[in-house]
Design a protein around this motif. Structure first.
Motif, PDB file in Angstrom:
ATOM      1  N   TRP A   1     -22.793  48.741  75.848  1.00  0.00           N
ATOM      2  CA  TRP A   1     -23.363  47.455  76.263  1.00  0.00           C
ATOM      3  C   TRP A   1     -22.364  46.674  77.106  1.00  0.00           C
ATOM      4  O   TRP A   1     -22.736  46.036  78.089  1.00  0.00           O
ATOM      5  CB  TRP A   1     -23.760  46.620  75.030  1.00  0.00           C
ATOM      6  CG  TRP A   1     -24.767  47.303  74.158  1.00  0.00           C
ATOM      7  CD1 TRP A   1     -25.634  48.290  74.524  1.00  0.00           C
ATOM      8  CD2 TRP A   1     -24.995  47.071  72.765  1.00  0.00           C
ATOM      9  NE1 TRP A   1     -26.385  48.683  73.440  1.00  0.00           N
ATOM     10  CE2 TRP A   1     -26.020  47.946  72.354  1.00  0.00           C
ATOM     11  CE3 TRP A   1     -24.441  46.198  71.828  1.00  0.00           C
ATOM     12  CZ2 TRP A   1     -26.494  47.992  71.046  1.00  0.00           C
ATOM     13  CZ3 TRP A   1     -24.915  46.231  70.523  1.00  0.00           C
ATOM     14  CH2 TRP A   1     -25.933  47.122  70.143  1.00  0.00           C
ATOM     15  N   LEU A   2     -21.078  46.731  76.722  1.00  0.00           N
ATOM     16  CA  LEU A   2     -20.062  46.016  77.508  1.00  0.00           C
ATOM     17  C   LEU A   2     -19.978  46.576  78.927  1.00  0.00           C
ATOM     18  O   LEU A   2     -19.889  45.833  79.895  1.00  0.00           O
ATOM     19  CB  LEU A   2     -18.689  46.116  76.830  1.00  0.00           C
ATOM     20  CG  LEU A   2     -18.530  45.402  75.491  1.00  0.00           C
ATOM     21  CD1 LEU A   2     -17.096  45.539  74.995  1.00  0.00           C
ATOM     22  CD2 LEU A   2     -18.889  43.923  75.625  1.00  0.00           C
ATOM     23  N   ILE A   3     -20.008  47.926  79.024  1.00  0.00           N
ATOM     24  CA  ILE A   3     -19.973  48.535  80.369  1.00  0.00           C
ATOM     25  C   ILE A   3     -21.168  48.040  81.168  1.00  0.00           C
ATOM     26  O   ILE A   3     -21.052  47.653  82.333  1.00  0.00           O
ATOM     27  CB  ILE A   3     -20.022  50.075  80.301  1.00  0.00           C
ATOM     28  CG1 ILE A   3     -18.910  50.625  79.414  1.00  0.00           C
ATOM     29  CG2 ILE A   3     -19.917  50.674  81.700  1.00  0.00           C
ATOM     30  CD1 ILE A   3     -18.933  52.141  79.302  1.00  0.00           C
ATOM     31  N   GLY A   4     -22.344  48.062  80.523  1.00  0.00           N
ATOM     32  CA  GLY A   4     -23.576  47.629  81.192  1.00  0.00           C
ATOM     33  C   GLY A   4     -23.448  46.207  81.705  1.00  0.00           C
ATOM     34  O   GLY A   4     -23.708  45.927  82.889  1.00  0.00           O
ATOM     35  N   ILE A   5     -22.979  45.294  80.843  1.00  0.00           N
ATOM     36  CA  ILE A   5     -22.822  43.891  81.250  1.00  0.00           C
ATOM     37  C   ILE A   5     -21.831  43.803  82.414  1.00  0.00           C
ATOM     38  O   ILE A   5     -22.066  43.111  83.404  1.00  0.00           O
ATOM     39  CB  ILE A   5     -22.325  43.036  80.058  1.00  0.00           C
ATOM     40  CG1 ILE A   5     -23.389  43.009  78.952  1.00  0.00           C
ATOM     41  CG2 ILE A   5     -22.015  41.610  80.507  1.00  0.00           C
ATOM     42  CD1 ILE A   5     -22.889  42.425  77.638  1.00  0.00           C
ATOM     43  N   GLY A   6     -20.728  44.566  82.314  1.00  0.00           N
ATOM     44  CA  GLY A   6     -19.706  44.547  83.359  1.00  0.00           C
ATOM     45  C   GLY A   6     -20.273  44.927  84.718  1.00  0.00           C
ATOM     46  O   GLY A   6     -20.005  44.263  85.726  1.00  0.00           O
TER      47      GLY A   6
ATOM     48  N   VAL B   1     -26.785  55.069  96.734  1.00  0.00           N
ATOM     49  CA  VAL B   1     -25.993  55.563  95.609  1.00  0.00           C
ATOM     50  C   VAL B   1     -25.986  54.535  94.472  1.00  0.00           C
ATOM     51  O   VAL B   1     -26.141  54.880  93.305  1.00  0.00           O
ATOM     52  CB  VAL B   1     -24.551  55.895  96.074  1.00  0.00           C
ATOM     53  CG1 VAL B   1     -23.603  56.007  94.902  1.00  0.00           C
ATOM     54  CG2 VAL B   1     -24.541  57.181  96.888  1.00  0.00           C
ATOM     55  N   LEU B   2     -25.853  53.258  94.839  1.00  0.00           N
ATOM     56  CA  LEU B   2     -25.819  52.231  93.791  1.00  0.00           C
ATOM     57  C   LEU B   2     -27.172  52.114  93.093  1.00  0.00           C
ATOM     58  O   LEU B   2     -27.241  51.851  91.892  1.00  0.00           O
ATOM     59  CB  LEU B   2     -25.378  50.891  94.376  1.00  0.00           C
ATOM     60  CG  LEU B   2     -23.911  50.854  94.850  1.00  0.00           C
ATOM     61  CD1 LEU B   2     -23.570  49.508  95.467  1.00  0.00           C
ATOM     62  CD2 LEU B   2     -22.934  51.182  93.722  1.00  0.00           C
ATOM     63  N   THR B   3     -28.252  52.342  93.841  1.00  0.00           N
ATOM     64  CA  THR B   3     -29.582  52.336  93.211  1.00  0.00           C
ATOM     65  C   THR B   3     -29.692  53.459  92.190  1.00  0.00           C
ATOM     66  O   THR B   3     -30.172  53.256  91.070  1.00  0.00           O
ATOM     67  CB  THR B   3     -30.679  52.508  94.286  1.00  0.00           C
ATOM     68  OG1 THR B   3     -30.454  51.547  95.296  1.00  0.00           O
ATOM     69  CG2 THR B   3     -32.062  52.325  93.682  1.00  0.00           C
ATOM     70  N   PHE B   4     -29.239  54.650  92.580  1.00  0.00           N
ATOM     71  CA  PHE B   4     -29.288  55.780  91.645  1.00  0.00           C
ATOM     72  C   PHE B   4     -28.341  55.539  90.465  1.00  0.00           C
ATOM     73  O   PHE B   4     -28.629  55.935  89.341  1.00  0.00           O
ATOM     74  CB  PHE B   4     -28.924  57.092  92.347  1.00  0.00           C
ATOM     75  CG  PHE B   4     -29.909  57.472  93.417  1.00  0.00           C
ATOM     76  CD1 PHE B   4     -31.269  57.494  93.138  1.00  0.00           C
ATOM     77  CD2 PHE B   4     -29.490  57.801  94.696  1.00  0.00           C
ATOM     78  CE1 PHE B   4     -32.189  57.836  94.115  1.00  0.00           C
ATOM     79  CE2 PHE B   4     -30.399  58.138  95.676  1.00  0.00           C
ATOM     80  CZ  PHE B   4     -31.750  58.146  95.394  1.00  0.00           C
ATOM     81  N   PHE B   5     -27.240  54.849  90.748  1.00  0.00           N
ATOM     82  CA  PHE B   5     -26.296  54.530  89.679  1.00  0.00           C
ATOM     83  C   PHE B   5     -26.961  53.621  88.643  1.00  0.00           C
ATOM     84  O   PHE B   5     -26.795  53.800  87.432  1.00  0.00           O
ATOM     85  CB  PHE B   5     -25.051  53.855  90.273  1.00  0.00           C
ATOM     86  CG  PHE B   5     -24.020  53.477  89.250  1.00  0.00           C
ATOM     87  CD1 PHE B   5     -23.416  54.446  88.459  1.00  0.00           C
ATOM     88  CD2 PHE B   5     -23.653  52.152  89.064  1.00  0.00           C
ATOM     89  CE1 PHE B   5     -22.458  54.099  87.510  1.00  0.00           C
ATOM     90  CE2 PHE B   5     -22.703  51.801  88.114  1.00  0.00           C
ATOM     91  CZ  PHE B   5     -22.113  52.769  87.337  1.00  0.00           C
TER      92      PHE B   5
ATOM     93  N   ALA C   1     -22.594  43.568  90.119  1.00  0.00           N
ATOM     94  CA  ALA C   1     -23.685  43.552  91.102  1.00  0.00           C
ATOM     95  C   ALA C   1     -24.024  42.114  91.467  1.00  0.00           C
ATOM     96  O   ALA C   1     -24.228  41.781  92.643  1.00  0.00           O
ATOM     97  CB  ALA C   1     -24.911  44.259  90.530  1.00  0.00           C
ATOM     98  N   HIS C   2     -24.012  41.249  90.472  1.00  0.00           N
ATOM     99  CA  HIS C   2     -24.362  39.846  90.702  1.00  0.00           C
ATOM    100  C   HIS C   2     -23.358  39.159  91.624  1.00  0.00           C
ATOM    101  O   HIS C   2     -23.722  38.579  92.640  1.00  0.00           O
ATOM    102  CB  HIS C   2     -24.447  39.127  89.350  1.00  0.00           C
ATOM    103  CG  HIS C   2     -24.470  37.633  89.479  1.00  0.00           C
ATOM    104  ND1 HIS C   2     -25.592  36.938  89.897  1.00  0.00           N
ATOM    105  CD2 HIS C   2     -23.498  36.707  89.281  1.00  0.00           C
ATOM    106  CE1 HIS C   2     -25.308  35.653  89.938  1.00  0.00           C
ATOM    107  NE2 HIS C   2     -24.047  35.484  89.568  1.00  0.00           N
TER     108      HIS C   2
END
Lengths: 543, 334
Positions: free
Chosen positions: A473-478, A41-45, A483-484
């Protein structure tokens, strides 16, 4: 409930019980299957999320031709929608977290049908493969709703996507069936219905919808495939069919599906808020029953997606009226969560932060839902960005916040390590602020009249679109940051104790991570899971 | 003041319906702000008031039927009120006055065509009289489209194989933006049009085939870069009903139907439009646009009482512009 972490600790747990890739791929352990679902699911996310970022990049400037061509853009929003709905949001909490947690919460060794559970996973992945395969062919450009007759005419490989969603649906049905039987038959001694954790109640209500509604989607998609291949004339007006009939069929599933997405998230919130408020849940029965209230209403409101479709005024009258009642059980839950915090002793660990984020976003999502349920208002707002903003507030603000709350809450149980609080706090604020910057302007865009699924827009909509793109972009960075730090915590995180949150549900009464068959001895339940007494305000882990 | 607070967030009020719509919308926005402050404000207050500190105790509360009754009853009543208000505005959106000026609109990937009773056809621009109800009778040549005029707060899906309609009374002169709001493929976002609301003088000029000056955007005092109006329209010499008569004759309708009241193999079309017609199975249908269209394309579906089901289908033999003309002609047979 027995509040001890006295489970014998032998160092043996489900992760090291057997080794090697094959031991995972052929596992019948619900915990491993849950973990496999979670990673899938996280991969598809990640895929769906990258598509969303590309969509927002294109919309940074008015007039089109910025980054993508029109056809590419149309395929991207189709894929973003289809992947996020069918491969991320629907399976995220039930199939991933639910699979892992449900049997533990019930004090069971596994789900009722472990082989069926593994089969569900492979069916899901087969469906997903078909859908993703289409990406490498001519894609699909119908929108995730596959409205006819466009979906019959388009020369893209829409049939593979339909087939993929068709197959993935069976996994949803089987998982629902498995959970219903598990909840009925495998509860630990003393775990009566009125002691059942609210997450289980939510999964139960969800499973009923999955079992009853998903077959209708399967039939609809099968008919659409046949229409494309054999021209049988059900939906295509050129062949005497009725394109609006497709919308009825589609929403008869897809509206209840919205509650498949949100109910489990509500279940997570109902667990997290009492634990981190150190207080009994307020209105246990009302919350449990309201899940069923929502599930019931879910089946009779599909027509509110079709107020301007040409459906009769009488039908619109009925669907608008019924839709209003969705807000009542939803309100009951919201007020009950709020009341649970009253006079509590609040701890602000990441799960609680996400639960509070859920409350904020879901309140906006719910209130804007009332706009769309109101007949006259919907006429102007439907098919505009207002709707886009509304369902992102509900689906992301609701389901995804619920998933993040649940993921952080049960992370110590799943991997036996703690996630780090500080990075979690930073990521939470990035996602929350980014989300509101991305989607709040879209309400205004929609009210101003900007239609959805527009590759190019008029210059007057530029400013708000720009703000929205920056938010994305903020959501993406978040999320990348999340994940990191979670990946790092899995390897090097601090070791988790059995019950880091001092919680009362059964999954915390076994070691972290749990042993192969969950409990060394079958637990016996003696009280309800929210018996937080006034002095019991501390947790082994503090924020 | 309350009604002006969100003025910038909604489009120009180009019709009476838009004014009604905005009142309800503003009410909902204020109501939402109230509940948002109640829930999220309450949450934030709790976050500060009940933060954990060592030695803190909680109060053991498991519920309150009184509170539950309140938060079930109050929202229910409010929602019923909102529903009623929403339905009443919606009802006025859907009930076109019988004297509305009718225009036929055809959507196809990715443009809008408009046919008028005077025989004109325009593409991408619909000319309408100001302060007079206008009804658009719409269909699609290919896939679903949706006719959306934000300034009038109305929208209606346009469905191939049937007619749907939308009506409005423009109260602001000038050009009003039209969007296609139902995804229809590659150039969906380019499927734009304008409603051009003309004052009495301009309306008369337009009807007499005179050239109009530049028309500004609605709500602006300046003439924007208006296109040459004559370039975007095909000037027809005969009315739409007259065009329909030609279709009627060339497609052979006269072989079985009459226009003067005599009954032939099929029922006469004189006085048909708007009348109630009894079918062979006893049900009674109103002869509107959809009735005529269905009986041309699918004559066996419902046969008029007293006649044999012998008419062949004309599906695919009459295109959308011809169909509109044909219906206008049958409508003219009073």
């Amino acid at each position: 409930m027995a509040n001890s972490s006295a489970t014998a600790h032998t160092g043996n747990h489900y992760l090291n019980h057997s080794k090697g890739l094959m031991s995972w791929l052929t596992t019948l352990d619900h915990k491993r299957i849950g973990v496999m679902y979670l990673f899938s699911v996280l991969t598809f996310f990640l895929m769906g999320g990258v598509f969303a970022l590309l969509i927002r990049m294109e919309l940074f400037k008015w007039g089109g031709h910025n980054l993508l061509e029109a056809n590419t853009y149309n395929k991207l929003f189709t894929y973003h929608g289809a992947i996020m709905v069918f491969l991320v949001v629907i399976p995220s909490i039930p199939a991933a977290l639910g699979n892992f947690i449900l049997p533990l919460m019930l004090g069971a060794k596994d789900v009722a049908f472990p082989r069926l559970n593994l089969a569900s996973y492979y069916i899901f992945m087969t469906g997903a493969c078909f859908a993703v395969l289409a990406l490498f062919m001519r894609g699909a450009d119908t929108g995730w709703t596959f409205y006819t007759p466009y979906s019959i005419r388009t020369n893209t490989t829409v049939i593979l996507v339909l087939f993929g969603a068709f197959i993935a649906g069976f996994s949803s049905i089987l998982t629902g069936l498995n959970f219903i039987v598990t909840i009925h038959k495998l509860r630990a001694p003393g775990l009566t219905w009125d002691r059942l954790p609210l997450f289980c109640w939510a999964l139960y209500a969800t499973s009923i919808i999955q079992v009853l509604a998903t077959p209708v989607l399967a039939i609809t998609l099968a008919l659409l495939c046949m229409e494309r291949i054999f021209q049988i004339g059900i939906f295509d007006p050129k062949l005497g069919g009725d394109p609006v009939l497709f919308q009825h069929f589609f929403w008869f599933y897809s509206h209840p599906a919205v509650y498949i997405m949100i109910l489990p998230a509500m279940g997570v919130i109902s667990e997290v808020i009492p634990v981190f408020s150190r207080k009994p849940i307020f209105g246990y029965k009302a919350i449990a029953y309201s899940s069923f209230g929502i599930a019931l209403i879910a089946f009779i409101v599909w027509g509110h997606h079709m107020f301007v479709s040409g459906q009769s005024e009488f039908a619109n009258f009925i669907f608008s009226l019924l839709t209003m009642f969705v807000a009542v059980p939803t309100g009951v839950k919201t007020f009950s969560w709020l009341a649970t915090m009253y006079r509590g002793s609040l701890h602000f660990n990441a799960p609680m932060l996400y639960a509070l984020g859920f409350l904020e976003l879901f309140t906006i999502g719910g209130l804007t839902g009332i706009f769309l349920a109101t007949l006259a208002i919907d006429v102007h707002l439907t098919d505009t960005y207002f709707v886009v903003a509304h369902f992102h507030y509900v689906m992301v603000g609701g389901t995804l916040m619920g998933l993040m709350a649940g993921l952080h809450y049960w992370f110590p149980k799943m991997v036996g390590k703690m996630y780090p609080e500080k990075p979690a706090l930073i990521a939470f604020w990035l996602i929350m602020i980014g989300f509101n910057i991305t989607f709040f302007p879209q309400f205004i865009l929609g009210a101003q009249g900007m239609p959805r699924r527009y590759w190019s827009y008029l210059p007057e909509f530029t400013l708000l679109n720009r703000i929205s793109t920056v938010g994305s972009w903020l959501i993406g960075i978040g999320f990348f940051y999340t994940a990191h730090y979670l990946a790092k915590a899995m390897r090097k995180g601090e070791k988790a104790v059995a019950n880091p949150w001092n919680a009362l549900t059964l999954e915390w009464q076994t070691s972290s991570p749990p042993p192969h068959e969950n409990f060394i001895e079958t637990p016996v339940v003696t009280s309800w899971p929210y018996e937080y007494l006034p002095e019991n305000t501390t947790m082994p882990v503090n924020a | 003041m309350f009604n002006q607070a969100f003025a910038g967030t909604t489009p120009l009020q180009g019709s009476d319906i838009a004014v009604q719509w905005d009142s309800l919308y503003n009410f909902l926005v204020w109501l939402s702000i109230f509940f948002f402050v109640l829930v999220v404000g309450g949450m934030i207050y709790f976050v500060f008031a009940y933060r954990h500190h060592p030695g803190k105790k909680t109060q053991y509360i498991t519920g309150s039927h009184f509170l539950e009754a309140i938060w079930i009853a109050v929202p229910t009543l409010l929602l019923l009120g909102i529903f009623t208000w929403g339905y009443s505005v919606y009802h006025s959106m859907t009930q076109a006055p019988s004297d509305a000026y009718e225009i036929r609109a055809i959507g196809k990937q990715w443009l809008w065509t408009f046919q008028y009773d005077n025989g004109r056809t325009t593409v991408g621009e619909a000319y309408v009289p100001l302060n007079r109800p206008v009804k658009l009778i719409m269909t699609s040549e290919d896939v679903l489209h949706s006719f959306f005029i934000p300034n009038f707060r109305i929208k209606q899906d346009v469905v191939p194989g049937m007619y749907s309609s939308v009506w409005f009374t423009a109260t602001v002169p000038g050009k009003h933006q039209v969007f296609c709001a139902e995804y229809c493929g590659t150039s969906h976002s380019g499927m734009l049009a304008k409603i051009i609301a003309l004052n009495d003088e301009q309306w008369e000029a337009w009807n007499n085939h005179k050239k109009l000056g530049a028309i500004p955007e609605a709500g602006s005092d300046f003439s924007s870069s208006s296109s040459d109006l004559s370039a975007s329209r095909v000037v027809a010499q005969v009315s739409l009903a007259e065009q329909g008569r030609a279709v009627y004759e060339t497609k052979g309708c006269l072989a079985c139907h009459s226009v003067d009241g005599t009954q032939k193999v099929g029922p006469t079309h004189k006085g048909l439009f708007g009348s109630s017609v009894e079918m062979a199975d006893g049900k009674v249908l109103i002869a509107d646009e959809n009735y005529i269209r269905t009986h041309i394309e699918n004559p066996q579906k419902n046969t008029v009482k007293g006649f044999n089901p012998v008419m062949p289908t004309f599906k695919g033999l009459i295109n959308e512009t011809e169909m509109n003309a044909l219906i206008a002609y049958i409508k003219s047979l009073k």
